[in-house]
Design an enzyme around this catalytic site. Structure first.
Site, PDB file in Angstrom:
ATOM      1  N   CYS A   1      -2.108   4.936  -4.318  1.00 20.83           N
ATOM      2  CA  CYS A   1      -1.856   4.206  -5.557  1.00 20.83           C
ATOM      3  C   CYS A   1      -0.526   3.463  -5.504  1.00 20.83           C
ATOM      4  O   CYS A   1       0.499   4.024  -5.107  1.00 20.83           O
ATOM      5  CB  CYS A   1      -1.868   5.157  -6.754  1.00 20.83           C
ATOM      6  SG  CYS A   1      -1.690   4.297  -8.331  1.00 20.83           S
TER       7      CYS A   1
ATOM      8  N   ASP B   1      -0.792  -7.915 -11.930  1.00 16.36           N
ATOM      9  CA  ASP B   1      -0.851  -6.469 -11.793  1.00 16.36           C
ATOM     10  C   ASP B   1      -0.162  -5.982 -10.519  1.00 16.36           C
ATOM     11  O   ASP B   1       0.350  -4.864 -10.468  1.00 16.36           O
ATOM     12  CB  ASP B   1      -2.324  -6.036 -11.800  1.00 16.36           C
ATOM     13  CG  ASP B   1      -2.498  -4.543 -11.661  1.00 16.36           C
ATOM     14  OD1 ASP B   1      -1.975  -3.810 -12.516  1.00 16.36           O
ATOM     15  OD2 ASP B   1      -3.155  -4.106 -10.697  1.00 16.36           O
TER      16      ASP B   1
END
Length: 425
Positions: A26, A279
């Protein structure tokens, strides 16, 4: 502030980077460092209302697409999204509609959640990395426990409610070596829309993390899955990369920002209303402003955001500009353009070799499907064509004997050429 001229999206993060999983690859969990100690990572009702109002006002309409992202957006519970729907209804002009999209890891989805999502026609994206042994190698919860069982249960619950979610599968060092196994897992689970997202995460030293996919491995994965798809599943399952390629071969513009000539029409908004260029660029350098002070219309069309989007095209090294697949690749995602080109120029995409291998491999099939479409013939007809062609190609191999000339054309006898390596299908 008047509405912007062209559509844009905002990846709204109502809990910021807070998540109930601790996935090994992540890139977003460490965004907590952007905020002061003791930060309450939860979007307030004031920020939520300001966001809904500002986004609707800035959108050209008549369809406004809200994207709820994370972190993990379901941690807020159903009540938060009921409130969001109320606000959408309040601020939506007559004749306009809202579409809500939620990207989730699926762990918390239960009957209540799925009933709510179905009732309000949410589009749902769910992250699954294929079979359990591959998925659970990286996608664990904060206590280190596997999550595959909960996620596949959520997939079934959604499907029972009539929601066929978009599935996001990462390509990393665990999943990339198993293209057929991964792809057929999704077919077995009635998945109808697939996105394969390559993991590329930088290290502080400037390299890439251990879970980052190698360019060659990514290219091999896409080629192998494409060969399965183009022979068996065209028109039955959407693989985002393949369908976007076909759009380009048909003379249309890619809707996927990674493949588009420019980008910059997808903002990220944190729980506190701070807005960023993308993002993948949530950092101080790419902080555009604050929702309450600036408004989304001003931020999406701000000079620095326009420059950010154009840099994708303008910053290409010369080897990219001369590349035969530039028209479909366009340099890939700017976040991955940190490699050196053969002439030493900076800005080459780290995944370049893999992308080029796939695009060149797919090119003849894409050209044929585009030709079928221009004749108003279903592109799925390519599957029948390939079946017939490959059956004809196999015929010489079926009839050959050991002492016959080898069908490969080498001039040697079959027993001294391909017999040990090539078998009839």
């Amino acid at each position: 502030m008047p509405a912007t001229a062209t559509p844009f999206v905002v990846m709204a993060k109502p809990l910021g980077p807070i998540c109930n999983l601790n996935c090994g690859y992540c890139y977003y969990l460490d965004k907590t460092r952007l905020f002061p100690a003791g930060e309450r990572f939860r979007m307030s009702d004031e920020v939520l209302e300001g966001y809904v109002r500002s986004f609707i006002e800035a959108s050209p309409g008549p369809v406004v697409q809200f994207v709820w992202h994370g972190g993990e957006p379901t941690l807020l519970g159903v009540g938060f999204y009921r409130r969001a729907l109320q606000l959408q209804e309040r601020y939506l002009p007559p004749g306009w509609t809202c579409v809500n999209n939620m990207q989730t890891n699926g762990v918390l989805l239960d009957d209540e959640w799925c009933a709510f999502l179905a009732e309000h026609r949410f589009h749902v994206g769910i992250s699954i990395d294929g079979p359990a042994r591959l998925h659970d190698a990286c996608r664990i919860d904060n206590a280190g426990r596997p999550t595959h069982r909960q996620v596949t249960r959520a997939l079934r619950l959604l499907q029972r409610r009539g929601i066929h979610p978009d599935v996001l599968c990462t390509l990393n060092t665990v999943t990339a070596p198993h293209p057929v196994e991964v792809y057929r897992f999704f077919l077995d689970h009635d998945v109808r829309w697939l996105q394969f997202l390559p993991v590329v995460r930088r290290t502080p030293e400037g390299g890439v993390s251990d879970l980052s996919v190698a360019p060659e491995a990514m290219g091999a994965f896409l080629c192998t899955v494409f060969d399965e798809w183009v022979r068996h599943d065209v028109g039955r399952i959407v693989v985002q990369t393949f369908v976007e390629c076909l759009r380009v071969w048909m003379g249309e513009t890619a809707t996927l920002c990674v493949m588009a000539e420019t980008c910059g029409r997808a903002l990220a908004m944190e729980h506190d209303g701070s807005v960023y260029s993308c993002d993948h660029f949530v950092d101080l350098e790419h902080r555009l402003g604050d929702l309450s002070a600036d408004g989304l219309a001003a931020l999406i069309d701000a000079p620095e955001q326009v420059a950010f989007g154009r840099a994708k095209r303008d910053g290409l090294p010369s080897c990219c500009r001369e590349c035969p697949v530039l028209f479909v690749c366009n340099g890939g995602c700017p976040k991955d353009r940190f490699a050196s080109a053969p002439d030493g120029a900076q800005g080459l995409n780290y995944l370049c070799a893999g992308y080029r291998r796939f695009y060149e491999h797919a090119a003849p099939y894409m050209a044929r499907m585009a030709a079928l479409a221009r004749r108003r013939t279903p592109v799925s007809a390519i599957m029948t064509e390939l079946k017939l062609k490959e059956a004809n190609d196999e015929e010489p191999w079926r009839r050959v004997s050991r002492n016959d000339p080898c069908p490969c054309g080498s001039g040697r006898k079959y027993k001294r050429c391909c017999l040990g390596t090539r078998r009839p299908r």
